[in-house]
Enzyme design. Structure first.
Site, PDB file in Angstrom:
ATOM      1  NE  ARG A   1     -13.293  -0.465   3.206  1.00  0.00           N
ATOM      2  CZ  ARG A   1     -14.041  -0.951   2.214  1.00  0.00           C
ATOM      3  NH1 ARG A   1     -14.141  -2.038   2.140  1.00  0.00           N
ATOM      4  NH2 ARG A   1     -14.553   0.059   1.235  1.00  0.00           N
ATOM      5  CB  CYS A   2      -9.206   1.147  10.742  1.00  0.00           C
ATOM      6  SG  CYS A   2      -8.795   2.085  12.240  1.00  0.00           S
TER       7      CYS A   2
ATOM      8  CD  GLN B   1      -2.753  -1.397   2.502  1.00  0.00           C
ATOM      9  OE1 GLN B   1      -3.062  -2.238   2.985  1.00  0.00           O
ATOM     10  NE2 GLN B   1      -3.515  -0.206   2.696  1.00  0.00           N
TER      11      GLN B   1
ATOM     12  CD  GLU C   1      -9.476   4.303   6.485  1.00  0.00           C
ATOM     13  OE1 GLU C   1      -8.434   3.758   5.981  1.00  0.00           O
ATOM     14  OE2 GLU C   1      -9.667   5.221   7.014  1.00  0.00           O
TER      15      GLU C   1
END
Ligand SMILES: Cc1cc2nc3c(=O)[nH]c(=O)nc-3n(C[C@H](O)[C@H](O)[C@H](O)COP(=O)(O)OP(=O)(O)OC[C@H]3O[C@@H](n4cnc5c(N)ncnc54)[C@H](O)[C@@H]3O)c2cc1C
Lengths: 808, 291
Positions: free
Chosen positions: A386-387, A240, A760
């Site tokens: 996802r935070c 990422q 997110e």
């Protein structure tokens, strides 16, 4: 020379007719359009990690510890080495000679690449086998003999700091207990104490956000290719943050940064799992150096679940209070379970991430939170699944607590929220933990969700059902996130400022390439970023190529996680497009024989103010920029620009969610009947992509609330290391009639295009919403006031009978 | 990537050829049917057969559902999807097969997984085994020289992952007696669609003249094999169907099963659910019985 072998049958032509890769419904700018990248994905033509095949490439496998905590007396690799297809077996001793036995983590801790002295979690990496094929590598693992002395394991974070707890990190000089980092605090304690002293009602709960896993469909892996002749290291690795990884490898392995190239092809999901550097990566690089050939390491599903980047694992003792019917204070004392090494992902100066957001969407008079981080004999991680760095945990906590408080106050959870929200006229709003929220209209979003759900009707239906012995629950959550890290004066990772770059070149034909430092893992960057350029320059998104994922061909930046792509990288793309537009104005002035100041812009065209017929389109200007022979001094030919975007603040998306569930009174099984999601992520670039993000995130929220957990037995064995035991939700667990989505738009005042980031939000807002719905069902039927997630049938049944327990 | 240990592979040309191969390989071989249980176990290296004999070429010999007299016969290589979609099965045994197959795994598994594989895997959580136990089906086993024996489910399933199929034998067919006035149902609670049951209950009843003339009750995932709840069956036969009676049978199932605590839930929960599902399955079976 390394070449990527082409899979037979690739590039079958564009089945939809027209030009390859063109999307027929593309607007010139923002608006609904299908994703450009889907043309290859829906045909199965994505190019993933495991598709990389280099000539002479070797394969690998990792031997893992069967124990959670044990000393290693000896490792005998002779039988494995004797296997005819084995090229090398690497153990900690070998890595020591390369200085690679330990590596730094993102959080300034160290992590064993291969265990030498002892193993500290179940399935920790112990030996790395390199062989001519993947089968042989796996076979050879069984030939390695390791002599262990098993030690007692610390599996419960509550007991990690007991005086008699075994010391996990005896490798660290001066480490005498299992405290992983100093106590972290935010908010003013004295004010908070005063607010509590004056409160009417206090709710107290111990809230566990259990260990879960981001679980991308594609697991982690790498092909490392060190060219012994040139010293060039090519790394094929879906991650990422490719630029940051390159810097880390340069630091860890002492390799010259300019000789390292990271190539990310398509990535089958990241969700935070592909932010860290893993032992397998370092082993593949070391293996390629040792073997003098490319080495592929691809973890299997069990390895992914059991050893790489878990999420959450926050145990939060919390109190929330009210006065005069409004929420006034919040106190949180949390334990973060980091596992055996602190490799939590956050910005450097934020050991508990952005947990500050725990005050949520409410105008609190006082708040204080503290987080204590401990080591346990579990896999390391603590990634932001996802935070945006612990925001999921914080939002989970505050939204569970608001419901808890509403129960203690005997008031409706919607009314309590409405009375306590920050009002739209209070923005920019400084929270009790010191964060400045940019913009919002919470009442409006909540009202829209209530209307869409017919909240009053649902409450009536709940009463009617109850009379028949049926259990129905209505859950609410209202989240505010802080995303888009971040301003360089506050935020860095390993010293690298959290900014992103963009380079834009418009070619003579008027077609453009924009290179970005963010790295898509499915978020739709190839479409969204093209649309930003399109909006700014008036070129069709079909004519804009978005390039990313190759560190040699893209500008430096920190990557894609924490919902930061649009807030940061998107900012860079808007800014660079405006630079190009300004440069185009200079050319247009020459073309139109006018002064630049006298030109006005409409999408795709500069024209003479007051004489709209006299204008030049961006295509014609581009052509001119490359061909004009009479450029004045100071104006260089070509139409391109660079930008690095430093966001002035985080952006604060928010949303109002409502879940409706039915609970089987006989079995405890929860049925997700409806889900209403009103999201405000500021300006929406492509509503289709935004909705796709919301759909996916809601499904993940269902997973976390109802079925996902990584748990351990008393010996520290990971109990969920396969999809048989780690359950991912499917379409059948989603509401039959689909998600009901709504939107409000409160633009971000400081972002170039007013966008806030949405990746997110749904995964942050939905777990507490669904948990609140389940508890709401049990509360109205049986007075049950709390249960932890995941709400799988046996646990709901226990809660229903008054035996709610935290999960093991 | 998960990779199995080295093993040999051969294709069978007929049932007798498969048995001859089993005999020649002397216990080191496994039959490969749909492969949905065997292959994952091999990839996790929980099963390491030296040899697999693929019986998928035997579709024409072993994939069938047909009626012969008072029996339904199902070939060992009949796929889950064939049973799910079979008009004959849903006519003779309404609801029970279809309900079990609809919640068994997912379409991908159902397209290849087989009757034979499901029974021979002897996973106590199997849905289809529960149905066959409730229907009091029998397994036809063939050995060397064409020798056949027919065994009931009690004798067939010896324990978790253990059957009475000998190393040189193959399951070739399942035979199920038919009944007039039949009604059946399958109830399952799972953590997620496609997951193995936390608990499942299969109920089969024949009702004639207002009396229960045949009863079969089986529970999955609450014992070492799919359990046959004998006490409930005895209590049902000869009685008029009633909710009270079914509730009592549920209590018997809860009392007579022997679940373990695991990731799907604690034993007390499973026991409770075995009761709830048995009662629900019986009352639906009775409601749908065609008289
Ligand atoms: C993801 C997933 C979910 C699942 N969910 C469920 C579920 O919800 N409910 C459920 O009941 N089941 C479930 N299953 C199990 C599924 O039903 C079985 O995997 C499958 O049906 C077994 O049949 P098979 O033909 O694939 O067997 P195989 O894997 O080919 O064989 C299984 C075993 O039986 C032996 N065998 C096969 N045929 C014969 C024969 N004719 N004679 C002798 N021995 C034989 C093999 O040697 C092997 O030992 C699931 C499986 C998967 C992969």
């Amino acid at each position: 020379m390394a070449t990527i072998e082409t899979t037979p049958g690739r590039n079958p032509g564009w089945a939809g007719g027209g030009t390859w890769g063109e999307v027929t419904d593309a607007p010139i700018g923002f608006g609904h359009m299908k994703r450009k990248e889907d043309a290859r994905f829906i045909r199965g033509l994505g190019d993933y990690m495991d598709d990389v095949r280099l000539p002479g490439m070797l394969h690998s496998a990792i031997l893992r510890s069967p124990y959670a905590h044990a000393t290693i007396n000896s490792i005998d690799t002779s039988a494995a080495l004797a296997h005819p297809k084995v090229a090398a077996v690497v153990i900690a001793k070998d890595l020591e000679t390369l200085g690679l036995a330990w590596m730094p983590t993102i959080s300034y801790d160290t992590q064993a690449v291969l265990a030498g002295d002892k193993v500290r979690f179940h399935l920790q990496e112990v030996a790395f086998v390199i062989a001519t094929d993947a089968y042989a590598a796996q076979d050879a693992l069984q030939l390695i003999e390791v002599d262990y002395d098993v030690l007692p394991a610390v599996v419960n974070c509550r007991k990690a700091l007991d005086p008699d707890a075994p010391l996990i990190r005896d490798d660290k000089v001066g480490q005498v207990d299992n405290l992983a980092s100093p106590l972290w605090e935010a908010g003013d304690k004295a004010t908070c104490d005063r607010v509590f002293a004056e409160a009417d009602v206090v709710a107290i709960r111990t809230v566990l956000d259990p260990r879960s896993h981001p679980c991308p469909m594609e697991t982690c892996g790498m092909v490392a290719d060190m060219n012994p002749a040139t010293g060039q290291l090519n790394i094929y690795n879906g991650n990422q943050a490719p630029h940051a990884h390159r810097t880390v490898y340069a630091q860890v392995a002492g390799l010259p940064e300019q000789n390292i190239r990271i190539l990310c092809n398509d990535i089958g999901g990241g969700f935070g799992n592909k932010v860290p550097v893993y032992p397998g990566y370092v082993c593949a690089i070391a293996g390629s150096i040792v073997a003098g050939a490319p080495v592929k390491w691809i973890e299997d599903r069990s390895e992914n679940l059991a050893s790489t980047g878990f999420a959450r694992d926050y145990l939060m003792y919390s109190e929330m209070c009210s006065k005069g019917g409004k929420i006034t204070g919040l106190r949180v004392d949390a334990i973060a379970d980091h596992g055996a090494f602190d490799s939590t992902a956050q910005a450097t100066k934020f050991p508990a991430g952005f947990f500050h957001i725990v005050t949520g969407s409410y105008d609190l008079q006082g708040a204080h939170c503290q987080v204590k981080a401990v080591y346990t004999n579990k896999a390391p991680g603590g990634v932001a699944y996802r935070c945006s760095f612990r925001i999921t945990e914080a939002v989970y906590l505050v939204e569970r607590m608001v419901d808890a408080l509403a129960m203690e106050m005997r008031t409706d959870p919607v009314d309590l929220r409405m009375r306590s929200f920050i009002r739209s006229d209070q923005f920019p709003y400084e929270s009790a933990t010191g964060w400045v929220y940019d913009s919002g209209d919470y009442h409006k979003a909540m009202k829209l969700a209530l209307e869409m759900a017919d909240y009053d009707g649902l409450r009536r239906e709940q009463q009617e059902k109850l009379a028949k012995g049926e259990l129905m629950g209505i859950g609410i959550s209202f989240f505010t996130e802080g995303v888009g890290a971040g301003p360089r004066r506050h935020m860095d990772i390993l010293g690298l400022a959290m900014n992103d770059g963009a380079e834009l070149r418009v070619h003579p034909s008027g077609k453009a390439v924009v290179s970005i430092s963010a790295q898509t893992q499915g978020q739709g960057h190839e479409t969204t970023f093209a649309q930003i350029v399109a909006e700014e320059l008036g070129i069709s998104p079909n004519h804009i190529m978005v390039r990313h994922g190759d560190t040699d061909k893209t500008p430096y930046g920190l990557g894609t996680y924490g919902s930061r792509s649009t807030p940061v990288s998107g900012g860079a793309v808007a800014v660079v497009s405006r630079k190009v537009r300004d440069k185009a104005r200079q050319f247009a002035a020459l073309m139109l024989e006018s002064r630049a100041e006298d030109l006005a812009w409409e999408k795709g065209r500069w024209f003479v103010r007051g004489d709209p017929e006299r204008g030049a389109t961006i295509e014609r200007i581009a052509e001119y920029a490359y061909s004009a022979t009479n450029l004045p001094e100071g104006l260089e030919g070509g139409l391109d620009a660079n930008a690095v975007y430093d966001p002035p603040n985080l952006t604060y998306p928010f949303g109002a969610y409502i879940a409706v569930v039915d609970v089987d009174p006989g079995t405890g099984k929860v049925h997700m009947r409806r889900f209403i999601a009103v999201d405000d992520c500021g300006v929406r670039i492509n509503p289709l992509v935004v909705e796709g993000q919301i759909h996916g995130g809601l499904v993940e929220g269902i997973g976390q609330a109802l079925m996902e957990i990584i748990s351990f037995d008393e010996s520290g064995n990971c109990m969920n290391a396969s999809f048989m035991d780690y359950l991912l939700p499917t379409a059948l667990e989603c509401p039959e009639h689909g998600f009901e989505l709504g939107e409000t738009v409160t633009p971000c005042p400081h972002h170039p295009i007013g966008a806030k980031g949405v990746g997110e939000s749904p995964c942050v807002g939905s777990p507490p919403c669904i948990a609140n719905a389940v508890v709401d069902a049990l509360y109205h039927a049986k007075g049950i006031k709390y249960m932890d997630i995941p709400c799988f049938p046996a646990r709901v049944w226990a809660a229903m009978n008054g035996n709610a327990q935290p999960p093991q | 990537m998960q990779t199995p240990a080295p093993c040999e592979y051969s294709r069978a040309t007929s049932v007798d050829d498969a048995i001859a191969q089993l005999q020649a390989l002397g216990g080191n071989a496994r039959i490969l049917a749909g492969g949905y249980s065997l292959i994952p176990m091999m990839k996790l290296r929980l099963a390491n057969p030296g040899h697999v004999i693929d019986i998928n070429p035997l579709e024409s010999e072993l994939n069938y559902i047909r009626q012969e007299g008072n029996e339904i016969r199902i070939g060992a290589l009949t796929r889950h999807v064939n049973m799910l979609e079979s008009d004959l099965l849903s006519q003779v045994f309404p609801h029970i097969f279809r309900e079990a197959e609809a919640v068994l795994a997912d379409p991908v598994v159902r397209n290849r997984g087989t009757m034979g594989g499901s029974l021979c895997q002897s996973d106590p959580a199997e849905d289809l085994s529960g149905v066959v136990v409730a229907l009091k089906g029998e397994a036809v086993l063939r050995g060397p020289g064409g020798a056949e024996r027919v065994v009931g489910m009690e004798e067939f399933h010896l324990g978790p992952y253990m059957t009475s199929v000998q190393p040189t034998e193959m399951l070739i067919e399942v035979r199920i007696p038919t009944h007039s006035g039949f009604g059946g149902a399958h109830e399952k609670v799972e953590r997620r669609a496609g997951d193995f049951a936390i608990v499942a209950a299969s109920a089969a009843l024949a009702i004639e003249g207002g009396r229960i003339t045949f009863a079969g009750v089986a529970c999955s995932a609450v014992g070492p094999t799919t359990l046959h709840i004998e006490r409930a069956e005895k209590a049902l036969v000869g009685q008029a169907p009633s909710e009270d009676l079914f509730a009592q049978c549920g209590q018997m199932a809860a009392a007579d099963c022997s679940p373990n605590s695991d990731g799907r839930g604690p034993a007390d929960y499973k026991r409770h659910v075995a009761g709830v599902l048995t009662t629900r399955a019986l009352s639906r079976a009775a409601a749908t019985a065609v008289s």
